[in-house]
Motif scaffolding. Structure first.
Motif, PDB file in Angstrom:
ATOM      1  N   GLY A   5       0.767  -1.076  -0.066  1.00 28.21           N
ATOM      2  CA  GLY A   5       0.036   0.062   0.019  1.00 28.21           C
ATOM      3  C   GLY A   5       0.894   1.351  -0.034  1.00 28.21           C
ATOM      4  O   GLY A   5       2.092   1.329   0.125  1.00 28.21           O
ATOM      5  N   PRO A   6       0.101   2.433  -0.082  1.00 31.93           N
ATOM      6  CA  PRO A   6       0.864   3.565  -0.066  1.00 31.93           C
ATOM      7  C   PRO A   6       1.693   3.893   1.225  1.00 31.93           C
ATOM      8  O   PRO A   6       1.135   3.533   2.127  1.00 31.93           O
ATOM      9  N   LEU A   7       2.681   4.780   0.954  1.00 36.62           N
ATOM     10  CA  LEU A   7       3.395   5.086   2.409  1.00 36.62           C
ATOM     11  C   LEU A   7       2.438   6.129   3.079  1.00 36.62           C
ATOM     12  O   LEU A   7       2.082   7.024   2.587  1.00 36.62           O
ATOM     13  N   ALA A   8       2.418   6.037   4.763  1.00 40.18           N
ATOM     14  CA  ALA A   8       1.746   6.857   5.333  1.00 40.18           C
ATOM     15  C   ALA A   8       2.654   8.166   5.336  1.00 40.18           C
ATOM     16  O   ALA A   8       3.895   8.088   5.306  1.00 40.18           O
ATOM     17  N   PRO A   9       2.024   9.297   5.504  1.00 39.34           N
ATOM     18  CA  PRO A   9       2.795  10.577   5.712  1.00 39.34           C
ATOM     19  C   PRO A   9       3.590  10.631   6.661  1.00 39.34           C
ATOM     20  O   PRO A   9       3.421   9.878   7.776  1.00 39.34           O
ATOM     21  N   ALA A  10       4.945  11.282   6.826  1.00 36.74           N
ATOM     22  CA  ALA A  10       5.658  11.334   7.743  1.00 36.74           C
ATOM     23  C   ALA A  10       5.213  11.905   8.868  1.00 36.74           C
ATOM     24  O   ALA A  10       4.593  13.236   8.859  1.00 36.74           O
ATOM     25  N   VAL A  11       5.136  11.543  10.242  1.00 36.48           N
ATOM     26  CA  VAL A  11       4.734  12.356  11.434  1.00 36.48           C
ATOM     27  C   VAL A  11       6.016  12.637  12.180  1.00 36.48           C
ATOM     28  O   VAL A  11       6.721  11.794  12.592  1.00 36.48           O
ATOM     29  N   ALA A  12       6.012  13.933  12.573  1.00 35.98           N
ATOM     30  CA  ALA A  12       6.974  14.258  13.472  1.00 35.98           C
ATOM     31  C   ALA A  12       6.619  14.047  15.033  1.00 35.98           C
ATOM     32  O   ALA A  12       5.427  14.259  15.268  1.00 35.98           O
ATOM     33  N   VAL A  13       7.380  13.640  15.615  1.00 33.48           N
ATOM     34  CA  VAL A  13       7.562  13.218  17.176  1.00 33.48           C
ATOM     35  C   VAL A  13       8.406  13.943  18.079  1.00 33.48           C
ATOM     36  O   VAL A  13       9.820  13.921  17.640  1.00 33.48           O
ATOM     37  N   THR A  14       8.322  14.635  18.983  1.00 35.52           N
ATOM     38  CA  THR A  14       8.802  15.136  19.911  1.00 35.52           C
ATOM     39  C   THR A  14       8.838  14.428  21.128  1.00 35.52           C
ATOM     40  O   THR A  14       7.681  14.212  21.828  1.00 35.52           O
ATOM     41  N   VAL A  15      10.049  14.110  21.494  1.00 32.55           N
ATOM     42  CA  VAL A  15       9.981  13.353  23.064  1.00 32.55           C
ATOM     43  C   VAL A  15      10.544  14.026  24.107  1.00 32.55           C
ATOM     44  O   VAL A  15      11.968  14.812  24.252  1.00 32.55           O
ATOM     45  N   HIS A  16      10.116  13.987  25.045  1.00 33.30           N
ATOM     46  CA  HIS A  16      10.568  14.790  26.437  1.00 33.30           C
ATOM     47  C   HIS A  16      10.922  13.676  27.344  1.00 33.30           C
ATOM     48  O   HIS A  16      10.023  12.864  27.791  1.00 33.30           O
ATOM     49  N   VAL A  17      12.219  13.644  27.901  1.00 33.48           N
ATOM     50  CA  VAL A  17      12.571  12.615  28.859  1.00 33.48           C
ATOM     51  C   VAL A  17      12.867  13.318  30.339  1.00 33.48           C
ATOM     52  O   VAL A  17      13.331  14.332  30.459  1.00 33.48           O
ATOM     53  N   THR A  18      12.408  12.495  31.117  1.00 28.90           N
ATOM     54  CA  THR A  18      12.628  12.975  32.697  1.00 28.90           C
ATOM     55  C   THR A  18      13.442  11.803  33.385  1.00 28.90           C
ATOM     56  O   THR A  18      13.150  10.589  33.010  1.00 28.90           O
ATOM     57  N   GLY A  19      14.109  12.132  34.323  1.00 29.36           N
ATOM     58  CA  GLY A  19      14.818  11.289  35.302  1.00 29.36           C
ATOM     59  C   GLY A  19      14.589  11.856  36.652  1.00 29.36           C
ATOM     60  O   GLY A  19      14.163  13.095  36.805  1.00 29.36           O
TER      61      GLY A  19
END
Length: 71
Positions: A5-19
């Motif tokens: 099937g057709p490729l899905a559009p690219a989705v931008a993901v931002t990750v915030h990490v805590t410790g």
């Protein structure tokens, strides 16, 4: 197979990490070490396309260490 099937559009993901900082009975909290070094690691190694490292924060665990920021 499903992959034709057709490729899905690219989705931008931002990750915030805590410790967390070390706490009673723990000499070294591994999450503090990981989060402290993550920004430099990402600068050297990079991230997959569309993935961004938003923030890296070390948090107080609880109790006495957090009182000053609460007041």
């Amino acid at each position: 197979m499903g992959s034709e099937g057709p490729l899905a559009p690219a989705v931008a993901v931002t990750v915030h990490v805590t410790g967390f900082k070390k706490f009673h009975g723990i000499l070294e909290n591994p999450t503090e070490t990981i989060v402290s070094n993550l920004t430099e690691y990402v600068k050297k190694k990079g991230l997959p396309k569309g993935l961004t490292l938003g923030s890296c924060s070390i948090l107080e665990t609880a109790g006495q260490g957090a009182l000053a920021s609460l007041y």
